[in-house]
Design an enzyme around this catalytic site. Structure first.
Site, PDB file in Angstrom:
ATOM      1  N   GLU A  92       0.847  -1.207   0.000  1.00 56.78           N
ATOM      2  CA  GLU A  92       0.000   0.000   0.000  1.00 56.78           C
ATOM      3  C   GLU A  92       0.878   1.251   0.000  1.00 56.78           C
ATOM      4  O   GLU A  92       1.894   1.276   0.696  1.00 56.78           O
ATOM      5  CB  GLU A  92      -0.804   0.033   1.306  1.00 56.78           C
ATOM      6  N   ARG A 145      -4.268  -4.674  -0.258  1.00 58.62           N
ATOM      7  CA  ARG A 145      -5.583  -4.033  -0.371  1.00 58.62           C
ATOM      8  C   ARG A 145      -5.881  -3.601  -1.812  1.00 58.62           C
ATOM      9  O   ARG A 145      -5.222  -4.012  -2.761  1.00 58.62           O
ATOM     10  CB  ARG A 145      -5.724  -2.858   0.596  1.00 58.62           C
TER      11      ARG A 145
HETATM   12  C1  LIG Z   1      -6.973   1.601   2.554  1.00 58.24           C
HETATM   13  C2  LIG Z   1      -7.094   2.679   3.601  1.00 58.24           C
HETATM   14  C3  LIG Z   1      -6.256   2.711   4.684  1.00 58.24           C
HETATM   15  N1  LIG Z   1      -6.374   3.682   5.614  1.00 58.24           N
HETATM   16  C4  LIG Z   1      -5.459   3.733   6.764  1.00 58.24           C
HETATM   17  C5  LIG Z   1      -5.608   2.612   7.757  1.00 58.24           C
HETATM   18  C6  LIG Z   1      -4.225   2.496   8.326  1.00 58.24           C
HETATM   19  O1  LIG Z   1      -4.035   3.501   9.317  1.00 58.24           O
HETATM   20  C7  LIG Z   1      -3.335   2.811   7.124  1.00 58.24           C
HETATM   21  C8  LIG Z   1      -2.961   1.573   6.367  1.00 58.24           C
HETATM   22  O2  LIG Z   1      -2.229   0.758   7.188  1.00 58.24           O
HETATM   23  P1  LIG Z   1      -2.319  -0.862   7.169  1.00 58.24           P
HETATM   24  O3  LIG Z   1      -1.455  -1.222   8.286  1.00 58.24           O
HETATM   25  O4  LIG Z   1      -1.794  -1.272   5.854  1.00 58.24           O
HETATM   26  O5  LIG Z   1      -3.726  -1.281   7.349  1.00 58.24           O
HETATM   27  O6  LIG Z   1      -4.125   3.623   6.281  1.00 58.24           O
HETATM   28  C9  LIG Z   1      -7.353   4.642   5.486  1.00 58.24           C
HETATM   29  O7  LIG Z   1      -7.477   5.528   6.340  1.00 58.24           O
HETATM   30  N2  LIG Z   1      -8.168   4.630   4.410  1.00 58.24           N
HETATM   31  C10 LIG Z   1      -8.081   3.673   3.456  1.00 58.24           C
HETATM   32  O8  LIG Z   1      -8.866   3.680   2.468  1.00 58.24           O
END
Ligand SMILES: Cc1cn([C@H]2C[C@H](O)[C@@H](COP(=O)(O)O)O2)c(=O)[nH]c1=O
Ligand SMILES: Nc1ncnc2c1ncn2[C@@H]1O[C@H](COP(=O)(O)OP(=O)(O)O)[C@@H](O)[C@H]1O
Length: 271
Positions: A92, A145
């Site tokens: 990501e 994701r």
């Molecule tokens: C896809 C997505 C992610 N986020 C935020 C959630 C987490 O704080 C990070 C991603 O970290 P992870 O450890 O890989 O889960 O990003 C978000 O706020 N909105 C989104 O669409």
């Protein structure tokens, strides 16, 4: 002439394939006699035939999404499979979400979701789309994701929890619908790392990302429920590919063992 050659090839080879493996424009090579032309993916003794030919004779690439709650172990899973030749791994773009031209939309969103949710999720949508359309050189792509989970899980969560105004949700939804209608976003398999929110909370604390220090357990519970409704109970949104569920509360050793056990299922995603 090319067309005739192709027709001849199909007449000779099609009967060798189980009916199930055929779709209108895809051939899956399965015959052992072709084995020497196929690439063995596994580092263990089992080799995996993963090549799929499309009509123009080019190799069809497989796309696998690794889905799961925050800190469920997605990056760790990708790291493990990245050691396999012929697999390309796309993590990501979190570093972009933490720094776009000196601004930190991820941090802003956690500080004030009602004000910055739209900004952050618009950027997530753009950067995920950028990942999806990147040309791939490897036969297999594993991606952390997707633009789907960004919308169906994170945007949905902001909206449902009352932290995203209706107009922001409507604008993001129109963008999303336009994208999935007009841009090909291939996926052959979704691997869902299924964890309890408590496990994720522990791992999140251990990882200690600055922006995420404000995340309470309840937030991870909401994300968990949205994932379960989408991928397990099929109660919310369309699921764009078959789902392989891997229980992911276990320690690292057991997780790596499970990845090894599921290796063939995962890498044969397109067949
Ligand atoms: C896809 C997505 C992610 N986020 C935020 C959630 C987490 O704080 C990070 C991603 O970290 P992870 O450890 O890989 O889960 O990003 C978000 O706020 N909105 C989104 O669409
Ligand atoms: N099976 C596991 N057992 C214990 N800790 C783990 C396990 N898998 C990952 N971790 C740790 O948990 C944290 C989050 O893992 P990570 O792979 O970054 O999750 P994600 O990419 O889903 O957010 C990291 O500190 C990682 O080292």
């Amino acid at each position: 002439m090319v067309v005739n050659l192709l027709k001849g090839f199909c007449r000779a080879v099609l009967p060798l394939y189980p009916r199930k493996a055929l779709s209108t424009n895809v051939l899956v090579r399965r015959t052992p006699s072709l084995g020497k032309h196929l690439i063995g993916l596994s580092r263990s003794s089992t080799s995996v035939n993963h090549r799929k030919l499309v009509r123009n004779g080019e190799e069809k690439k497989s796309v696998i999404w690794i889905e799961g709650n925050i800190a469920s172990g997605k990056t760790t899973c990708l790291e493990y499979f990245s050691k396999t030749s012929d697999i390309e791994v796309l993590t990501e773009p979190v570093s972009k979400w933490r720094n776009v031209q000196g601004c930190n939309p991820l941090g802003l969103m956690y500080q004030d979701p009602s004000r910055w949710g739209l900004t952050h999720q618009t950027y997530v949508q753009l950067t995920m789309l950028d990942r999806h359309v990147l040309p791939t050189a490897s036969p297999i792509r594993m991606m952390e994701r997707s633009i789907y989970s960004a919308k169906y899980i994170f945007v949905e969560n902001l909206y449902k929890s009352g932290k995203m105004p209706e107009v922001d949700f409507a604008v993001l939804s129109e963008w999303f619908e336009w994208i999935i209608k007009n841009i090909a976003i291939p996926v052959d398999l979704i691997v869902y790392l299924q964890t309890s929110p408590q496990t994720c909370y522990k791992r999140l604390k251990q990882r200690c990302r600055e922006e995420e220090k404000v995340i309470p357990l309840e937030y991870l519970e909401s994300i968990h429920n949205l994932y379960e409704d989408w991928l397990i109970h099929h109660k919310s949104f369309e699921v764009p590919a078959p789902v392989l569920v891997i229980p992911a509360d276990h320690d690292l050793k057991k997780m790596l063992h499970q990845y090894e056990e599921n290796r063939e299922k995962i890498l044969m995603a397109h067949c």
